[in-house]
Design a protein around this motif. Structure first.
Motif, short mmCIF file in Angstrom:
data_model
loop_
_atom_site.label_atom_id
_atom_site.label_comp_id
_atom_site.label_asym_id
_atom_site.label_seq_id
_atom_site.Cartn_x
_atom_site.Cartn_y
_atom_site.Cartn_z
N SER A 100 1.04 -1.76 0.40
CA SER A 100 0.18 0.35 -0.12
C SER A 100 0.53 1.26 0.18
CB SER A 100 -0.79 -0.04 1.33
OG SER A 100 -0.03 0.21 2.32
N SER A 101 2.14 1.38 0.50
CA SER A 101 3.49 2.91 0.27
C SER A 101 3.62 2.55 -1.11
CB SER A 101 4.04 2.16 1.19
OG SER A 101 4.88 0.90 1.10
N PHE A 102 3.73 1.55 -2.20
CA PHE A 102 4.41 1.95 -3.43
C PHE A 102 4.43 3.82 -3.73
CE2 PHE A 102 5.23 -1.68 -5.77
CZ PHE A 102 5.59 -2.80 -4.44
N GLY A 103 2.87 4.08 -3.64
CA GLY A 103 2.99 5.27 -4.21
C GLY A 103 3.68 6.50 -3.25
N THR A 104 3.61 6.40 -1.92
CA THR A 104 4.56 7.08 -1.14
C THR A 104 5.39 7.17 -1.04
OG1 THR A 104 3.35 6.51 0.62
CG2 THR A 104 5.08 7.37 1.53
N GLN A 105 6.33 5.80 -1.64
CA GLN A 105 7.63 5.58 -2.52
C GLN A 105 8.65 6.13 -4.18
OE1 GLN A 105 8.49 1.24 -2.56
NE2 GLN A 105 7.42 1.19 -0.47
N LEU A 106 7.46 6.03 -4.73
CA LEU A 106 7.29 6.48 -5.51
C LEU A 106 7.30 8.41 -5.56
CD1 LEU A 106 7.10 6.41 -8.78
CD2 LEU A 106 4.62 6.63 -9.21
N ALA A 107 6.84 8.50 -4.60
CA ALA A 107 6.52 10.06 -4.76
C ALA A 107 7.72 10.52 -3.36
CB ALA A 107 5.06 10.95 -3.47
N ARG A 108 8.90 9.89 -3.22
CA ARG A 108 9.55 10.03 -2.38
C ARG A 108 10.48 10.11 -3.84
NH1 ARG A 108 10.93 9.56 2.87
NH2 ARG A 108 9.37 8.28 3.75
N VAL A 109 10.88 9.25 -4.34
CA VAL A 109 11.66 8.83 -5.09
C VAL A 109 12.15 10.40 -5.92
CG1 VAL A 109 12.72 8.19 -7.59
CG2 VAL A 109 12.32 6.91 -5.89
N VAL A 110 10.53 11.38 -6.42
CA VAL A 110 10.41 11.57 -7.39
C VAL A 110 10.38 13.20 -6.41
CG1 VAL A 110 8.26 13.73 -8.59
CG2 VAL A 110 8.47 11.29 -8.76
N GLN A 127 -1.93 10.08 -16.26
CA GLN A 127 -1.11 10.61 -15.65
C GLN A 127 -0.09 9.62 -14.73
OE1 GLN A 127 -1.09 14.31 -13.51
NE2 GLN A 127 -2.00 15.61 -15.05
N LEU A 128 -0.68 8.85 -14.13
CA LEU A 128 0.20 7.36 -14.13
C LEU A 128 0.18 5.88 -14.53
CD1 LEU A 128 2.07 6.56 -10.97
CD2 LEU A 128 -0.60 6.93 -9.76
N LEU A 129 1.05 5.79 -14.72
CA LEU A 129 0.83 4.29 -14.77
C LEU A 129 0.49 3.43 -14.57
CD1 LEU A 129 0.19 1.97 -17.50
CD2 LEU A 129 2.93 2.39 -17.61
N VAL A 130 0.06 2.62 -13.94
CA VAL A 130 -0.43 1.07 -13.21
C VAL A 130 -0.49 0.39 -13.37
CG1 VAL A 130 -1.27 0.68 -11.08
CG2 VAL A 130 -1.46 2.95 -11.34
N ASN A 162 7.30 19.72 -17.39
CA ASN A 162 6.39 19.04 -18.60
C ASN A 162 5.96 17.34 -18.04
OD1 ASN A 162 6.69 20.47 -20.66
ND2 ASN A 162 8.47 20.33 -20.88
N ILE A 163 4.49 16.90 -17.47
CA ILE A 163 4.03 15.82 -16.95
C ILE A 163 3.67 14.84 -18.75
CG2 ILE A 163 2.43 14.79 -16.22
CD1 ILE A 163 2.42 15.97 -14.24
N TYR A 164 4.41 13.33 -18.59
CA TYR A 164 3.91 12.63 -19.54
C TYR A 164 2.61 12.36 -19.70
CZ TYR A 164 8.51 13.68 -21.31
OH TYR A 164 10.25 14.07 -21.82
N THR A 165 1.62 11.65 -20.45
CA THR A 165 0.00 11.10 -19.71
C THR A 165 0.34 10.46 -21.06
OG1 THR A 165 -0.55 13.42 -21.54
CG2 THR A 165 -0.25 13.82 -19.29
N SER A 166 -0.90 10.00 -21.00
CA SER A 166 -1.63 9.09 -22.13
C SER A 166 -3.04 8.88 -22.03
CB SER A 166 -1.49 6.75 -21.53
OG SER A 166 -1.98 7.09 -22.73
N LEU A 174 3.89 4.11 -13.12
CA LEU A 174 5.10 5.20 -14.11
C LEU A 174 5.04 6.17 -13.54
CD1 LEU A 174 7.84 5.49 -15.26
CD2 LEU A 174 5.97 4.89 -16.87
N PHE A 175 5.42 7.03 -13.63
CA PHE A 175 4.84 8.57 -13.31
C PHE A 175 6.06 9.01 -13.77
CE2 PHE A 175 5.54 13.10 -12.35
CZ PHE A 175 4.09 13.80 -12.49
N LYS A 176 5.91 9.88 -15.20
CA LYS A 176 7.08 10.53 -15.50
C LYS A 176 6.91 12.13 -15.88
CE LYS A 176 10.19 10.18 -19.81
NZ LYS A 176 10.56 9.06 -20.87
#
Length: 201
Positions: A20-30, A135-138, A122-126, A182-184
């Motif tokens: 459940s903390s995957f999103g938090t970890q991604l935010a921390r990296v960014v 904006q966020l690939l899951v 610039n945020i890559y979208t799909s 993925l968020f880019k």
């Protein structure tokens, strides 16, 4: 990832610690990457009166609507007259200083006062349904047994510190999933001296 049972309903569901903390970890990296690049562009400074120095910086900016203060909890205590705010204007901001929203970042040693008028994002979208809000690939997919090689099994043994037998390997193969999150985005810095960085001692 040996966790297919975390994605099913019913009595066989099992919760995976940390999933459940995957999103938090991604935010921390960014977050960390952005602040590291900021420190490479503009050197941090140490001042006697942190609060007044930040006020002086804010007073020089014509459009204050895009100024944000990033500070850890410890760093925020160095500021005078911090006020609680539940306006909801900026997500994850619950306090203000000099009417500027504060976001409690993961950075422990600095206060970042950033004028985002000087930053282009610039945020890559799909349009794919797999992308949350575009904006966020899951993407969660099942492992195919034929792609689990002896090298992968050896890595399982090494990572888990346990030698799996044939029956256990068959169970692991049946319960594996691929998880891609993925968020880019790119930050384009228009002017080099846009950051006011204060070392908090």
């Amino acid at each position: 990832m040996k966790s297919k049972f975390a994605f099913i309903d019913g009595e066989n569901f099992q919760e995976i610690g940390g999933l459940s903390s995957f999103g938090t970890q991604l935010a921390r990296v960014v977050d960390t990457q952005f602040f590291k690049e900021a420190l490479q562009i503009s050197k941090a400074v140490q001042v006697e009166n942190i609060s007044q120095s930040i006020r002086d910086f804010i007073d020089k900016v014509q459009d204050r609507s895009k100024i944000v203060i990033f500070a850890g909890i410890h760093s925020q205590r160095k500021l005078e007259d911090v006020k609680y705010s539940n306006s909801g204007i900026l997500p994850y901001s619950y306090n203000t200083f000099y009417n500027i929203p504060i976001i409690n970042s993961f950075n422990k040693n600095h206060i970042f006062v950033i004028d985002f008028n000087k930053v282009k994002v610039n945020i890559y979208t799909s349009n794919s349904k797999k992308w949350y809000n575009g904006q966020l690939l899951v993407d969660i997919t099942e492992y195919q047994k034929e792609i689990i090689t002896n090298d992968i099994i050896t890595k399982w043994n090494e990572n888990d510190g346990y030698d799996y037998n044939i029956e256990e390997i068959d169970i692991l193969e049946s319960n594996n999933v691929n998880m891609k999150i993925l968020f880019k985005g790119d930050y384009v810095l228009k002017i080099l001296k846009i950051f006011w960085l204060l070392i908090v001692v």
